[in-house]
Structure formats: structure tokens, C-alpha cells
Design an enzyme around this catalytic site. Structure first.
Site, short mmCIF file in Angstrom:
data_model
loop_
_atom_site.label_atom_id
_atom_site.label_comp_id
_atom_site.label_asym_id
_atom_site.label_seq_id
_atom_site.Cartn_x
_atom_site.Cartn_y
_atom_site.Cartn_z
N GLU A 165 0.81 -1.22 0.00
CA GLU A 165 0.00 0.00 0.00
C GLU A 165 0.84 1.28 0.00
O GLU A 165 0.80 2.07 0.96
CB GLU A 165 -0.94 0.00 1.22
CG GLU A 165 -1.82 -1.22 1.31
CD GLU A 165 -2.86 -1.14 2.43
OE1 GLU A 165 -2.71 -0.28 3.31
OE2 GLU A 165 -3.82 -1.92 2.41
N GLU A 366 -5.20 -8.73 0.61
CA GLU A 366 -5.79 -8.40 1.91
C GLU A 366 -7.26 -8.09 1.71
O GLU A 366 -7.64 -7.46 0.72
CB GLU A 366 -5.18 -7.13 2.55
CG GLU A 366 -3.96 -7.32 3.37
CD GLU A 366 -3.49 -6.03 4.05
OE1 GLU A 366 -4.31 -5.30 4.62
OE2 GLU A 366 -2.27 -5.78 3.98
#
Ligand code: BGP
Length: 471
Positions: A165, A366
Site C-alpha cells: 500500500e 488483503e
């Protein structure tokens, strides 16, 4: 209704080094370790990352639990501050090396396909003190660290990720003050974001050079995608959503999957005079870098409208100049985290990757649901009956399955997370694991969702979805 996934589908969980291992034996601190030392009051119940889920000492028994639950894949990250003793020279920390070597060997021997990520928000404090990602020297030091990691573990690790991320440290450290050093400076954030993209690209290019004779070695980046839905189809709202998407999604997706910088984004930054400093070599590196697959973290979409109050041009520029968040009246919220739950977006992400990103192979790296005070749901045997988590996963898998049926090339699903883990500032407030953690004793107990996961493979990857669950 039943859905089915292909035979070799990856089922597993994701976690990160700084959130699971504990600080034990590290010779360097990262920004999170340091931040906690400075301001413990910023953390839920003043609980820091020193012990976390103590995977430093529990990885052997944890991998046994993964096997017991039939999990065939896993992701974790190496802590830069554990593997490297001297951050500037790249001298290896022998204890850190031995730890990761034994951990990855164990996963390898257990036939668990493991993605090893190199960076999960954990900038060494020493490098933060010289400007972190805004400093190009940090880019070079990161690439050097990546090379060392490939040399140390490239024989037993097949799947690698450069960053988790990359947009989140920009939001957290340079815009919205979630994380240390809580700077508010969009221009610095853009420079840090650009330098992260360059660090990624140089690392991918190096990786492909190092492993060019070994097609089994693959590298990715893990992106959190937050598709932007406009409030309605009015032109100004559509435009606002498009800009949000450019800044937070496409800035990374386009550069890292396609090797291109979106023209409209470049134009926007040029108009504001906030383009980052760059060299043509850096742009070339980005063009050349091709990831082998894509990791997608999906939690929530964004809901966007045009500004309702005009932006004051005397204020320092922020992304909010171009849009406002909008509360969709029909939203479903996870109250513990405040994030919208909208499983259908996972379908749309899959179709977007298929249509606009060369249908690159991808994995849900995720997805998950953090819930506070889960002990409420514990039965007399000590097991947490987290039916809400099972329903959450089923809904997401349903939509993912629809995208795959339409030809999207998704090959796996990893839930956040394996064992309840420490979270930045939120510490152990919200629990995400399929295995619960007793913070006093470090005892692990498999939750109902863990056993539910176990059955997927036993049932030939067929999942029963109750009528009425999919809205
Ligand atoms: C992702 C991060 C993870 C994890 C997860 C849950 O964005 O990659 O590190 O923390 O979100 O979020 P949180 O822990 O903030 O509730």
C-alpha cells in the site's frame, strides 16, 4: 447457492513483520517503534509494538496451525530494521538473517506459497531523519536492501513484493497525520510518492535481472484499491471522483502495472506547480518495470462529490481542493473501523483489471474485518464464534467469483489476518485474525472462521452461500 474456485486457488492470510514479530533483537528502530517510544499516548491502551503477536518466537507453531487449517499461501514482510544492521552500509544483522532464514525455510518445507514483502510502512527512523521517501538517497538505500534480501532468501522464496500500500504512508505521514512524523505537506507527499514508485521500479528491474533464468521467481506490488464512486452523474461530481481515482489509485496502478503516468494527473500537478523532481532515467526505469502479478488489498470504496464550499486558494494545497467525501445513504459500515462494507466493489476491481490492466494475474492480498471486543463471542470452549467474519468473507468471495467467471485473472484470496495482530495506533483494539490471541499469555485459539477456512479445500473449493446473504 454454491460457488466454486479452481483447483489451484491460493487460500491464505496476510500479515506484516512490524505488526506480528515484536521488536525482539532488532538493532534498528522503524518510525512506528520510535513513535511509540516518543508518544505512547497516541496508541490504543498505550500498547506498542514491542511484543506484538510474538511471531519472533512462535512462527514454528503458527505455521503448524496454518497447515492444520489447510492454508496453502501466506504473506508477511521482512523488517528492513531487522535484516540490516547498518542501514547506510547494508551490513547484515546476523540474528535477523537467521530468524528470517528459519521462518521462510519452515514455510517452504510446509509447501505454503509465501509472498515476502519488503516494506510495510516501516521506514527506519535513521532514514526518516534525513527526509524519508522525499530523499533520493533513501531510494538507493532501499534498492540496496532489496538486493540483499533477494540474495539472502531468493533460493527459498519465490514470490516477492516491493511495497504494501505505497499510498498509505503518503496519506498517513504527509497529508492526514495518521502516522509519525505527521507532516502536512502535499508537495512533499507527491515527491515521496514519486520516489516510492521509482524505488519500486528500480527494484523490479533489478529482480528481473537477478532471476532472469528462473521463471518461478515473481515480483509484485501490493496496492490498496479504493475505487471512487461519484455521488451522482452530475459532471462536477464525476470529475471530482475521477481526480480522486487519479491521485489515490491510478497514480500507482498505471505506473506500476503499465509503466505510464496518467496524462491528466501530470496536467493537474503541473497546473498547481507541484510536479515532483525527476530525471529521465527514473521515468525510463518506471517504463521498463513490469510486475509479474498484482496484489490487491480491498477494504472499502470511496464515495466522492465535488466541493460544496469553494476551496480557499490561500490555503496550502491539499487533495481536498478537488473533491469532498460523500456519505452514501445506503452505506453499510463496520462500526469498529468506520469503513464501508461494499463487497460488490471487488467484482468491479476484477473487471477493471481485466479490461484496463492487461488482465494481469492478480491476488486479493488483503481483505478483512476488524472487530472490537471479540471475547463477547467466545463460547464455553474458548472459541470465538465470528459468524460475522464468515459472512463478510463469503460475500466478498461471491463477488470475486463473479469477476473470475467474467474472465478476470484472479488466482487467490488472502485474508487479513492470520493471528490477531498489532495495528498502527489502533494497537489491539480491532481483531482481524482467524486465530485469536490472548495478549497476556500469547496463547493462540482458532476461531470459527479458521475452521470454516479449513473446510474450503476439503470441499473441493466449493463454498455454500446462504440465500439472502448477497444483496
Ligand atoms: C491495511 C494494512 C494492514 C492492516 C489493515 C487493517 O491497510 O496493510 O497493515 O493494518 O489495513 O487496518 P487497521 O489495522 O488500520 O485497522
Amino acid at each position: 447457492m454454491k460457488i466454486q474456485f479452481e483447483k489451484n486457488f491460493w487460500w491464505g492470510t496476510a500479515i506484516s513483520g512490524p505488526q506480528s514479530e515484536g521488536i525482539f533483537a532488532k538493532s534498528n528502530l522503524n518510525i512506528m517503534d520510535y513513535w511509540y517510544q516518543q508518544s505512547p499516548e497516541d496508541f490504543h491502551n498505550q500498547m506498542g509494538p514491542e511484543i506484538a503477536s510474538d511471531m519472533y518466537h512462535h512462527y514454528n507453531s503458527d505455521i503448524k496451525i496454518m497447515q492444520e487449517l489447510n492454508l496453502n499461501s501466506y504473506r508477511t514482510s521482512i523488517q528492513w530494521t531487522r535484516l540490516i544492521k547498518n542501514i547506510k552500509t547494508g551490513e547484515i544483522d546476523q540474528e535477523g538473517y537467521q530468524f528470517y532464514r528459519a521462518y521462510f525455510q519452515k514455510l517452504h518445507d510446509a509447501n505454503i506459497k509465501t509472498i515476502v514483502n519488503l516494506y510495510h510502512f516501516d521506514m527506519p527512523i535513521e532514514l526518516e531523519n534525513i527526509g524519508g521517501w522525499t530523499n533520493k538517497e533513501v531510494v538507493d538505500l532501499y534498492v540496496k536492501y532489496a538486493q540483499i534480501a533477494f540474495e539472502c532468501f531468493g533460493d527459498i522464496v519465490d514470490y516477492w513484493a516491493t511495497f504494501n500500500e505505497p499510498v498509505v504512508p503518503i496519506e498517513g505521514c504527509y497529508l492526514y497525520q495518521w502516522y509519525y512524523p505527521k507532516i502536512v505537506d502535499f508537495q512533499k507527499g507527491i515527491q515521496a510518492g514519486f520516489n516510492t514508485i521509482v524505488a519500486h521500479a528500480k527494484t523490479v528491474n533489478l529482480f528481473h535481472k537477478m532471476f532472469k533464468h528462473n521463471p518461478n521467481k515473481k515480483i509484485t506490488v501490493i496496492l490498496n484499491l479504493t475505487p471512487a464512486y461519484p455521488k451522482d452523474q452530475q459532471a462536477e461530481n464525476v470529475e471530482a471522483a475521477e481526480i480522486r481515482d487519479l491521485l489515490f489509485n491510478k497514480a500507482f496502478l498505471d505506473t506500476m502495472v503499465l509503466g505510464t503516468f496518467p496524462d491528466k494527473l501530470v496536467e493537474l500537478l503541473k497546473q498547481e506547480n507541484i510536479l515532483p523532481f525527476y530525471t529521465t532515467d527514473e521515468i525510463e526505469a518506471v517504463k521498463d518495470a513490469r510486475i509479474d502479478f498484482l496484489g490487491v488489498n480491498y477494504y472499502q470504496p470511496s464515495r466522492i462529490q465535488a466541493r460544496t464550499i469553494p476551496w480557499n486558494n490561500n490555503d496550502p494545497i491539499m487533495p481536498a481542493k478537488w473533491f469532498e467525501n460523500y456519505q452514501w445513504p445506503e452505506r453499510r459500515i463496520n462500526p469498529y473501523r468506520g469503513w464501508e462494507i461494499h463487497p460488490q466493489t471487488l467484482y468491479e476491481i476484477g473487471i477493471n483489471i481485466k479490461n484496463n490492466y492487461n488482465n494481469i494475474p492478480w491476488i486479493v492480498s488483503e481483505n478483512g474485518m476488524g472487530v472490537e471486543d471479540e471475547l463477547r463471542y467466545q463460547d464455553s470452549n474458548g472459541q470465538i464464534n465470528d459468524n460475522y467474519r464468515i459472512d463478510f468473507i463469503k460475500e466478498h468471495l461471491y463477488w470475486l467469483n463473479q469477476a473470475i467467471k467474467q474472465g478476470s485473472n484472479c488466482f487467490g484470496y488472502q485474508l487479513w489476518t492470520f493471528v490477531d495482530c498489532w495495528s498502527w495506533a489502533n494497537s489491539y483494539k480491532n481483531r482481524y485474525g482467524i486465530v485469536s490471541l490472548d495478549l497476556e499469555t500469547q496463547t493462540r485459539t482458532i476461531k470459527k472462521s479458521g475452521y470454516w477456512f479449513k473446510e474450503i479445500i476439503e470441499n473441493n473449493n466449493v463454498i455454500e452461500i446462504e440465500e439472502g446473504l448477497i444483496k
